[in-house]
Motif scaffolding. Structure first.
Motif, short mmCIF file in Angstrom:
data_model
loop_
_atom_site.label_atom_id
_atom_site.label_comp_id
_atom_site.label_asym_id
_atom_site.label_seq_id
_atom_site.Cartn_x
_atom_site.Cartn_y
_atom_site.Cartn_z
N UNK A 26 41.70 46.66 34.25
CA UNK A 26 42.42 45.74 35.14
C UNK A 26 41.45 44.92 36.00
N UNK A 27 40.20 45.35 36.10
CA UNK A 27 39.23 44.61 36.94
C UNK A 27 39.08 43.19 36.41
N UNK A 28 39.15 42.21 37.32
CA UNK A 28 39.06 40.80 36.94
C UNK A 28 40.40 40.14 36.73
N UNK A 29 41.48 40.94 36.77
CA UNK A 29 42.83 40.38 36.61
C UNK A 29 43.48 40.14 37.97
N UNK A 30 44.38 39.18 38.01
CA UNK A 30 45.06 38.86 39.26
C UNK A 30 46.13 39.89 39.59
N UNK A 35 49.02 39.19 40.54
CA UNK A 35 50.28 38.73 39.95
C UNK A 35 50.47 39.29 38.55
N UNK A 36 49.38 39.35 37.77
CA UNK A 36 49.45 39.90 36.41
C UNK A 36 49.76 41.39 36.46
N UNK A 37 49.09 42.10 37.37
CA UNK A 37 49.32 43.53 37.53
C UNK A 37 50.78 43.82 37.87
N UNK A 38 51.31 43.03 38.78
CA UNK A 38 52.69 43.25 39.21
C UNK A 38 53.68 42.95 38.08
N UNK A 39 53.44 41.87 37.36
CA UNK A 39 54.35 41.48 36.28
C UNK A 39 54.38 42.53 35.17
N UNK A 40 53.21 43.06 34.82
CA UNK A 40 53.14 43.97 33.69
C UNK A 40 53.54 45.40 34.04
N UNK A 41 53.45 45.78 35.32
CA UNK A 41 53.77 47.16 35.70
C UNK A 41 55.10 47.29 36.42
N UNK A 42 55.64 46.16 36.91
CA UNK A 42 56.93 46.21 37.59
C UNK A 42 56.88 46.75 39.00
N UNK A 43 55.71 46.72 39.64
CA UNK A 43 55.58 47.22 41.01
C UNK A 43 55.27 46.06 41.96
N UNK A 44 55.33 46.34 43.23
CA UNK A 44 54.87 45.41 44.26
C UNK A 44 53.62 46.01 44.89
N UNK A 45 52.50 45.31 44.79
CA UNK A 45 51.27 45.80 45.41
C UNK A 45 51.38 45.59 46.91
N UNK A 46 51.37 46.69 47.67
CA UNK A 46 51.53 46.61 49.12
C UNK A 46 50.21 46.23 49.81
N UNK A 47 49.13 46.89 49.40
CA UNK A 47 47.82 46.56 49.96
C UNK A 47 46.73 47.16 49.09
N UNK A 86 42.09 38.76 42.95
CA UNK A 86 41.59 39.36 41.72
C UNK A 86 41.07 40.76 42.02
N UNK A 87 41.45 41.72 41.18
CA UNK A 87 41.00 43.10 41.37
C UNK A 87 39.51 43.21 41.13
N UNK A 88 38.83 43.92 42.02
CA UNK A 88 37.39 44.15 41.90
C UNK A 88 37.12 45.62 41.67
N UNK A 89 35.93 45.92 41.16
CA UNK A 89 35.55 47.31 40.94
C UNK A 89 35.55 48.06 42.27
N UNK A 90 36.11 49.25 42.28
CA UNK A 90 36.16 50.05 43.49
C UNK A 90 37.41 49.87 44.31
N UNK A 91 38.25 48.86 43.97
CA UNK A 91 39.50 48.66 44.71
C UNK A 91 40.43 49.86 44.53
N UNK A 92 41.06 50.28 45.62
CA UNK A 92 42.10 51.30 45.56
C UNK A 92 43.43 50.58 45.74
N UNK A 93 44.35 50.76 44.80
CA UNK A 93 45.59 49.99 44.77
C UNK A 93 46.76 50.84 45.27
N UNK A 94 47.46 50.32 46.28
CA UNK A 94 48.61 51.02 46.87
C UNK A 94 49.85 50.20 46.56
N UNK A 95 50.85 50.82 45.95
CA UNK A 95 52.01 50.08 45.48
C UNK A 95 53.31 50.64 46.02
#
Length: 227
Positions: free
Chosen positions: A162-166, A168-180, A195-204
């Protein structure tokens, strides 16, 4: 929901390391604790059924004695920043452990280690529960749940692909809302163009009923492409 049982190696049997070991064992995981001081294992209590390994936590033979080759996660929670980050890097780079977390006292160092792909947990307001979320995102309690239990906020483990993807793409493909996101130790509110970077922790934010489907989508990567 609880994730499947895994073996977890913890370096450091101080107050937090002992609490983390006990909590993980209560969740049904197998645990090995490493400490240079054999007397530190007294904190675990007589009811602890895991492995106690005396030695240096970044020594490869000591890690093997603790079962690192079969481990699903590694936590470095000794009192020394240098020891913690060396051990975390050995676990990640020498043994291929994906879920690795290190406790770091110096926030400037923490930023550097985040860039190396090692999630860090700051000691300010630090809890064993925070470390558990780093090690076992799918097995931890949600960060927040609405009163009806239908929607929850949780940290989800994200495949490297997922690194390097927006967002918006993550949300569309997984059906979640990224909170922070947590990036370099700091929380940030992303936009759809972030854009997701290496080391990002995703909270949905997601529906509780969709947890398994969401975790699978995050683990598979864009278009189900895997790692």
């Amino acid at each position: 929901m609880r994730g499947r049982a895994v073996h977890i190696v913890i370096m450091g049997c101080g107050r937090v390391g002992a609490a983390l070991a006990q909590n993980l064992e209560q969740q049904g995981h197998t645990v090995a604790v490493i400490d240079q001081d054999p007397t530190a294992f007294r904190r675990l209590g007589s009811g602890f059924g895991g492995r106690r390994v005396s030695g240096v936590g970044f020594d490869q033979d000591t890690l093997r004695d603790a079962g690192i080759e079969d481990a699903g996660a590694f936590a470095a929670v000794s009192s020394g920043d240098n020891s913690n980050i060396i051990a975390a890097r050995v676990a990640r780079e020498m043994f291929g452990i994906e879920n690795v977390a290190a406790r770091i006292y110096d926030p400037k160092r923490a930023e550097v280690y985040q860039r190396l792909g090692i999630p860090t947990v700051a000691t300010v307001r630090w809890t064993a529960d925070q470390m558990m979320r780093r090690l076992l995102p799918s097995g931890a309690e949600p960060l927040w749940r609405d009163p009806s239990g239908g929607v929850q906020l949780a940290e989800v483990h994200t495949a490297e692909s997922w690194i390097g993807h927006k967002i918006s793409t993550l949300q569309e493909e997984t059906g979640v809302r990224v909170a922070f996101l947590t990036r370099l130790g700091e929380a940030m509110l992303p936009t759809s163009q972030t854009v997701l970077q290496e080391g990002d922790l995703v909270h949905v934010m997601m529906r509780t009923d969709d947890i398994e489907k969401v975790e699978a989508a995050f683990a598979e990567g864009p278009d189900g492409g895997g790692h």
